[in-house]
Design a protein around this motif. Structure first.
Motif, PDB file in Angstrom:
ATOM      1  N   ALA A  12       0.309  -8.278  -3.753  1.00 61.53           N
ATOM      2  CA  ALA A  12       1.554  -7.490  -3.521  1.00 61.53           C
ATOM      3  C   ALA A  12       1.654  -6.414  -4.554  1.00 61.53           C
ATOM      4  O   ALA A  12       2.247  -5.255  -4.045  1.00 61.53           O
ATOM      5  N   LEU A  13       1.123  -6.254  -5.583  1.00 59.55           N
ATOM      6  CA  LEU A  13       1.011  -5.195  -6.537  1.00 59.55           C
ATOM      7  C   LEU A  13       0.003  -4.213  -6.041  1.00 59.55           C
ATOM      8  O   LEU A  13       0.424  -3.081  -5.986  1.00 59.55           O
ATOM      9  N   LEU A  14      -1.092  -4.531  -5.281  1.00 60.31           N
ATOM     10  CA  LEU A  14      -2.101  -3.854  -4.728  1.00 60.31           C
ATOM     11  C   LEU A  14      -1.396  -3.049  -3.338  1.00 60.31           C
ATOM     12  O   LEU A  14      -1.691  -1.853  -3.156  1.00 60.31           O
ATOM     13  N   ALA A  15      -0.440  -3.864  -2.760  1.00 64.35           N
ATOM     14  CA  ALA A  15       0.098  -3.194  -1.568  1.00 64.35           C
ATOM     15  C   ALA A  15       0.870  -2.057  -1.976  1.00 64.35           C
ATOM     16  O   ALA A  15       0.983  -1.017  -0.999  1.00 64.35           O
ATOM     17  N   VAL A  16       1.462  -1.828  -2.866  1.00 61.08           N
ATOM     18  CA  VAL A  16       2.260  -0.623  -3.361  1.00 61.08           C
ATOM     19  C   VAL A  16       1.435   0.465  -4.314  1.00 61.08           C
ATOM     20  O   VAL A  16       2.053   1.291  -4.723  1.00 61.08           O
ATOM     21  N   SER A  17       0.273  -0.068  -4.529  1.00 63.21           N
ATOM     22  CA  SER A  17      -0.732   0.894  -5.358  1.00 63.21           C
ATOM     23  C   SER A  17      -0.928   2.134  -4.617  1.00 63.21           C
ATOM     24  O   SER A  17      -1.203   2.480  -3.390  1.00 63.21           O
ATOM     25  N   PRO A  18      -0.491   3.517  -5.311  1.00 63.32           N
ATOM     26  CA  PRO A  18      -1.041   4.579  -4.764  1.00 63.32           C
ATOM     27  C   PRO A  18      -2.328   4.848  -4.144  1.00 63.32           C
ATOM     28  O   PRO A  18      -2.579   5.699  -3.514  1.00 63.32           O
ATOM     29  N   ALA A  19      -3.402   3.992  -4.709  1.00 61.96           N
ATOM     30  CA  ALA A  19      -4.612   4.104  -4.254  1.00 61.96           C
ATOM     31  C   ALA A  19      -4.741   3.867  -2.842  1.00 61.96           C
ATOM     32  O   ALA A  19      -5.675   4.184  -2.077  1.00 61.96           O
ATOM     33  N   PHE A  20      -3.719   3.301  -1.998  1.00 63.99           N
ATOM     34  CA  PHE A  20      -3.810   2.978  -0.750  1.00 63.99           C
ATOM     35  C   PHE A  20      -3.803   4.297   0.000  1.00 63.99           C
ATOM     36  O   PHE A  20      -3.679   3.963   1.491  1.00 63.99           O
ATOM     37  N   ALA A  21      -3.481   5.330  -0.328  1.00 65.56           N
ATOM     38  CA  ALA A  21      -3.460   6.596   0.440  1.00 65.56           C
ATOM     39  C   ALA A  21      -4.757   6.970   0.970  1.00 65.56           C
ATOM     40  O   ALA A  21      -5.097   7.716   1.801  1.00 65.56           O
ATOM     41  N   ALA A  22      -5.870   6.373   0.503  1.00 68.61           N
ATOM     42  CA  ALA A  22      -7.335   6.336   1.082  1.00 68.61           C
ATOM     43  C   ALA A  22      -7.290   6.041   2.409  1.00 68.61           C
ATOM     44  O   ALA A  22      -6.818   4.879   2.886  1.00 68.61           O
ATOM     45  N   GLY A  23      -7.813   7.159   3.161  1.00 66.77           N
ATOM     46  CA  GLY A  23      -8.052   6.960   4.503  1.00 66.77           C
ATOM     47  C   GLY A  23      -6.867   7.415   5.423  1.00 66.77           C
ATOM     48  O   GLY A  23      -6.805   7.528   6.774  1.00 66.77           O
ATOM     49  N   CYS A  24      -5.852   8.037   4.739  1.00 68.97           N
ATOM     50  CA  CYS A  24      -4.537   8.553   5.552  1.00 68.97           C
ATOM     51  C   CYS A  24      -4.569  10.026   5.308  1.00 68.97           C
ATOM     52  O   CYS A  24      -4.855  10.430   4.348  1.00 68.97           O
ATOM     53  N   LEU A  25      -4.551  10.707   6.488  1.00 74.17           N
ATOM     54  CA  LEU A  25      -4.519  12.271   6.306  1.00 74.17           C
ATOM     55  C   LEU A  25      -3.311  12.710   5.721  1.00 74.17           C
ATOM     56  O   LEU A  25      -1.958  12.052   5.911  1.00 74.17           O
ATOM     57  N   GLN A  26      -3.185  13.811   5.132  1.00 70.61           N
ATOM     58  CA  GLN A  26      -1.958  14.338   4.234  1.00 70.61           C
ATOM     59  C   GLN A  26      -0.719  14.533   5.263  1.00 70.61           C
ATOM     60  O   GLN A  26       0.398  14.115   5.020  1.00 70.61           O
ATOM     61  N   GLU A  27      -1.075  14.963   6.644  1.00 71.84           N
ATOM     62  CA  GLU A  27       0.092  15.129   7.478  1.00 71.84           C
ATOM     63  C   GLU A  27       0.571  13.990   8.134  1.00 71.84           C
ATOM     64  O   GLU A  27       1.739  13.844   8.959  1.00 71.84           O
ATOM     65  N   GLN A  28      -0.120  12.787   7.778  1.00 70.66           N
ATOM     66  CA  GLN A  28       0.658  11.588   8.057  1.00 70.66           C
ATOM     67  C   GLN A  28       1.119  10.659   7.179  1.00 70.66           C
ATOM     68  O   GLN A  28       1.892   9.567   7.257  1.00 70.66           O
ATOM     69  N   ALA A  29       1.217  11.203   5.707  1.00 63.72           N
ATOM     70  CA  ALA A  29       1.587  10.377   4.473  1.00 63.72           C
ATOM     71  C   ALA A  29       2.964  10.388   4.542  1.00 63.72           C
ATOM     72  O   ALA A  29       3.742  11.363   4.784  1.00 63.72           O
ATOM     73  N   ILE A  30       3.425   9.311   3.976  1.00 59.46           N
ATOM     74  CA  ILE A  30       5.090   8.970   3.617  1.00 59.46           C
ATOM     75  C   ILE A  30       5.249   8.526   2.157  1.00 59.46           C
ATOM     76  O   ILE A  30       4.372   7.883   1.692  1.00 59.46           O
ATOM     77  N   TYR A  31       5.733   9.332   1.454  1.00 65.88           N
ATOM     78  CA  TYR A  31       6.084   9.078   0.044  1.00 65.88           C
ATOM     79  C   TYR A  31       7.688   8.590  -0.215  1.00 65.88           C
ATOM     80  O   TYR A  31       8.498   8.792   0.532  1.00 65.88           O
ATOM     81  N   GLY A  32       8.002   8.008  -1.471  1.00 61.76           N
ATOM     82  CA  GLY A  32       9.137   7.640  -1.686  1.00 61.76           C
ATOM     83  C   GLY A  32       9.173   7.639  -3.110  1.00 61.76           C
ATOM     84  O   GLY A  32       8.244   7.801  -3.893  1.00 61.76           O
ATOM     85  N   ASP A  33      10.514   7.975  -3.685  1.00 57.56           N
ATOM     86  CA  ASP A  33      10.749   7.917  -5.048  1.00 57.56           C
ATOM     87  C   ASP A  33      10.951   6.632  -5.677  1.00 57.56           C
ATOM     88  O   ASP A  33      11.125   5.673  -4.883  1.00 57.56           O
TER      89      ASP A  33
END
Length: 164
Positions: A12-33
């Motif tokens: 569960a902790l790893l699922a929200v880790s920012p490291a999971f951006a790997a493999g995603c292109l910037q134009e597909q990325a979704i971020y939250g505050d």
């Protein structure tokens, strides 16, 4: 039993880790505050000849607000200059028109999992783990959308998922 609970918690902790951006292109990325009140969703620019390097939408939770965002790269030094706008007029507009509908303006930085700060990646590049929009929260409080928006966001938004 304890090992299974530990493994579940770790997953569960790893699922929200920012490291999971790997493999995603910037134009597909979704971020939250941090409060879950703002979602920043990148989308393709749509043209290799466009003056902008990134496009995005900002959704404000519990409102019907969807703000438009653009990023334009500058030179010397290279910077990803961003603008977030609300209901800007189209067509022949003046600088005053754009200023009146601008909610936030500044440099957008990427933050890697190891804390290194850099310029926001352009289209076709791997998504940033976090994005930093300096003074985003205060800009929201001082903008025309304050009142509809009732939570000022953090300046750091964390990668949530990879969109389509």
């Amino acid at each position: 039993m304890r090992l299974a609970a530990f493994a579940s918690t770790l997953s569960a902790l790893l699922a929200v880790s920012p490291a999971f951006a790997a493999g995603c292109l910037q134009e597909q990325a979704i971020y939250g505050d941090a409060d879950g009140a703002y979602e920043l969703r990148f989308e393709p620019v749509g043209s290799a000849s466009a003056a902008t390097s990134n496009h995005f939408k900002v959704k404000v939770a519990k409102t019907n607000l969807v703000l438009d965002g653009i990023v334009m790269q500058s030179d010397e030094p290279a910077r990803a200059n961003g603008m977030i706008m609300n209901n800007c007029p189209e067509g022949d507009v003046t600088g005053d028109d754009i200023a009146a509908c601008t909610v936030w303006q500044g440099v957008i930085y990427s933050v890697s999992p190891d804390g290194k700060v850099a310029s926001l990646p352009g289209e076709g590049l791997e998504a940033a783990s976090q994005v930093l929009l300096p003074d985003f929260g205060p800009a929201i409080r001082n903008s025309s959308i304050w009142g509809k928006a009732t939570v000022a966001p953090w300046d750091v938004l964390t990668f949530k998922e990879c969109g389509q």
